[in-house]
Design a protein around this motif. Structure first.
Motif, PDB file in Angstrom:
ATOM      1  N   ASN A 254      31.228  59.096  -3.837  1.00  0.00           N
ATOM      2  CA  ASN A 254      31.203  57.635  -3.694  1.00  0.00           C
ATOM      3  C   ASN A 254      32.615  57.072  -3.615  1.00  0.00           C
ATOM      4  O   ASN A 254      32.904  56.200  -2.781  1.00  0.00           O
ATOM      5  CB  ASN A 254      30.456  57.003  -4.872  1.00  0.00           C
ATOM      6  N   TRP A 255      33.494  57.558  -4.469  1.00  0.00           N
ATOM      7  CA  TRP A 255      34.871  57.069  -4.449  1.00  0.00           C
ATOM      8  C   TRP A 255      35.582  57.441  -3.159  1.00  0.00           C
ATOM      9  O   TRP A 255      36.286  56.629  -2.568  1.00  0.00           O
ATOM     10  CB  TRP A 255      35.647  57.665  -5.623  1.00  0.00           C
ATOM     11  N   TRP A 256      35.399  58.674  -2.729  1.00  0.00           N
ATOM     12  CA  TRP A 256      36.229  59.207  -1.659  1.00  0.00           C
ATOM     13  C   TRP A 256      35.592  59.082  -0.280  1.00  0.00           C
ATOM     14  O   TRP A 256      36.154  59.555   0.707  1.00  0.00           O
ATOM     15  CB  TRP A 256      36.604  60.658  -1.977  1.00  0.00           C
ATOM     16  N   SER A 257      34.426  58.413  -0.198  1.00  0.00           N
ATOM     17  CA  SER A 257      33.808  58.106   1.093  1.00  0.00           C
ATOM     18  C   SER A 257      34.063  56.666   1.525  1.00  0.00           C
ATOM     19  O   SER A 257      33.580  56.238   2.573  1.00  0.00           O
ATOM     20  CB  SER A 257      32.291  58.351   1.034  1.00  0.00           C
ATOM     21  N   ARG A 258      34.805  55.909   0.747  1.00  0.00           N
ATOM     22  CA  ARG A 258      35.079  54.516   1.096  1.00  0.00           C
ATOM     23  C   ARG A 258      35.961  54.449   2.343  1.00  0.00           C
ATOM     24  O   ARG A 258      36.674  55.397   2.664  1.00  0.00           O
ATOM     25  CB  ARG A 258      35.753  53.816  -0.087  1.00  0.00           C
ATOM     26  N   PRO A 259      35.924  53.321   3.058  1.00  0.00           N
ATOM     27  CA  PRO A 259      36.662  53.236   4.328  1.00  0.00           C
ATOM     28  C   PRO A 259      38.152  53.515   4.187  1.00  0.00           C
ATOM     29  O   PRO A 259      38.763  54.118   5.071  1.00  0.00           O
ATOM     30  CB  PRO A 259      36.407  51.791   4.780  1.00  0.00           C
ATOM     31  N   GLU A 260      38.762  53.074   3.081  1.00  0.00           N
ATOM     32  CA  GLU A 260      40.187  53.296   2.877  1.00  0.00           C
ATOM     33  C   GLU A 260      40.385  54.301   1.743  1.00  0.00           C
ATOM     34  O   GLU A 260      39.745  54.204   0.698  1.00  0.00           O
ATOM     35  CB  GLU A 260      40.885  51.979   2.516  1.00  0.00           C
ATOM     36  N   GLN A 270      41.017  58.083 -10.896  1.00  0.00           N
ATOM     37  CA  GLN A 270      39.782  58.785 -10.543  1.00  0.00           C
ATOM     38  C   GLN A 270      39.831  60.247 -10.979  1.00  0.00           C
ATOM     39  O   GLN A 270      38.853  60.780 -11.518  1.00  0.00           O
ATOM     40  CB  GLN A 270      39.548  58.679  -9.034  1.00  0.00           C
TER      41      GLN A 270
END
Length: 290
Positions: A254-260, A270
């Motif tokens: 979830n954290w590392w799939s964000r657009p930026e 994290q």
């Protein structure tokens, strides 16, 4: 999953924001996450690094585990990033064996000299063997200078040599490892292993016995194509083991799939998450294909 306040904000009085404590995933760990005695061997408690390169955004962090902090022993993990100024990036992580008091020296040596064996003229398996051999020789040399048996500097190792594929939108990573470090590609929120995964704990323990400088013949090689939106994760077992729990792997996805990609402070926060029974050193290099 319970919603948590992830990042600090400035209060109404305009005071500096307070960074929240690391997120606890699952049950509360036994050890408190704070520095303890200073180790006799002086290594930084943690390292953080990052880069913005053509087509790639990179975040990297190596954190001393809560157990090492509690007992005042040094971080045995290491990491490295090297760019040739053109189309080639080398990223690596290493995990010194916990049973060897000087293993932090071997881990650091592996990440410092890995790029010396790079060659554009060799196919992947031969290139990997050359890099691993050069690392092994350097670890032996440092052991000799310290008047220690080479085995006392034993470390696992994982590296990715990343290059842009001509006339395509993909980058290719050639991965090589000795030991139990792990690599995954995060694609559309799903973790895809770059190396075959073992299903049993016994198999994991067996693979973890392979280490440099001894086991140069046990190098594994894999390739991964990275397309826009993909992220390549290289990590030591201090992160790989807690990622076996769905709560942890889902939260990281979830954290590392964000657009930026996260900022450097966000990434460090994290990586500092806490999970019961997981108090080893933790190191990761994340490469986003942008």
């Amino acid at each position: 999953m319970e919603q948590v306040q992830e990042y600090a904000t400035e209060d109404v009085a305009g005071n500096s924001p307070r960074v929240p404590q690391p997120l606890v995933i699952g049950r509360e760990p036994r050890l408190v996450s704070r520095p303890g005695p200073l180790p006799e061997v002086r290594r930084p408690d943690s390292e953080i690094d990052g880069a913005a390169l053509p087509g790639l955004e990179i975040r990297a962090a190596s954190l001393r585990g809560d157990a090492h902090r509690y007992f005042g022993t040094p971080r045995q993990d290491a990491m490295g990033l090297w760019h040739d100024g053109g189309r080639t990036l080398l990223a690596c992580v290493a995990d010194g064996l916990g049973s060897k008091e000087a293993s932090h020296v071997g881990a650091a040596a592996a990440c410092e000299v890995a790029h010396a064996g790079l060659s554009d003229s060799l196919e992947p398996v031969t290139a990997a063997a050359r890099i691993i051999e050069s690392i092994s020789e350097e670890i032996k040399a440092r052991a000799d200078r310290l008047d220690l048996p080479p085995d006392e500097l034993s470390t696992t190792f994982l590296a990715a040599v990343v290059r842009e594929l001509p006339e395509t939108s993909a980058y290719q990573a050639v991965l090589m490892r000795v030991g139990d470090c792990m690599a995954w590609c995060l694609r559309e929120g799903v973790w895809l292993p770059c190396f075959p995964e073992n299903d049993t704990d016994a198999a994991v323990v067996t693979s973890a016995t392979h280490a440099l400088p001894r086991d140069v013949e046990h190098v594994e090689v894999a390739c991964a194509d990275l397309y826009p939106g993909d992220m390549l994760l290289l990590c030591t077992d201090g992160l790989a083991r807690p990622m076996r729990a769905p709560q942890v792997s889902t939260q990281l996805a979830n954290w590392w799939s964000r657009p930026e990609p996260p900022s450097l402070p966000e990434f460090f926060w994290q990586m500092s998450f806490r999970a019961k029974t997981h108090d080893d050193d933790r190191t990761a290099v994340c490469l986003w294909r942008v």
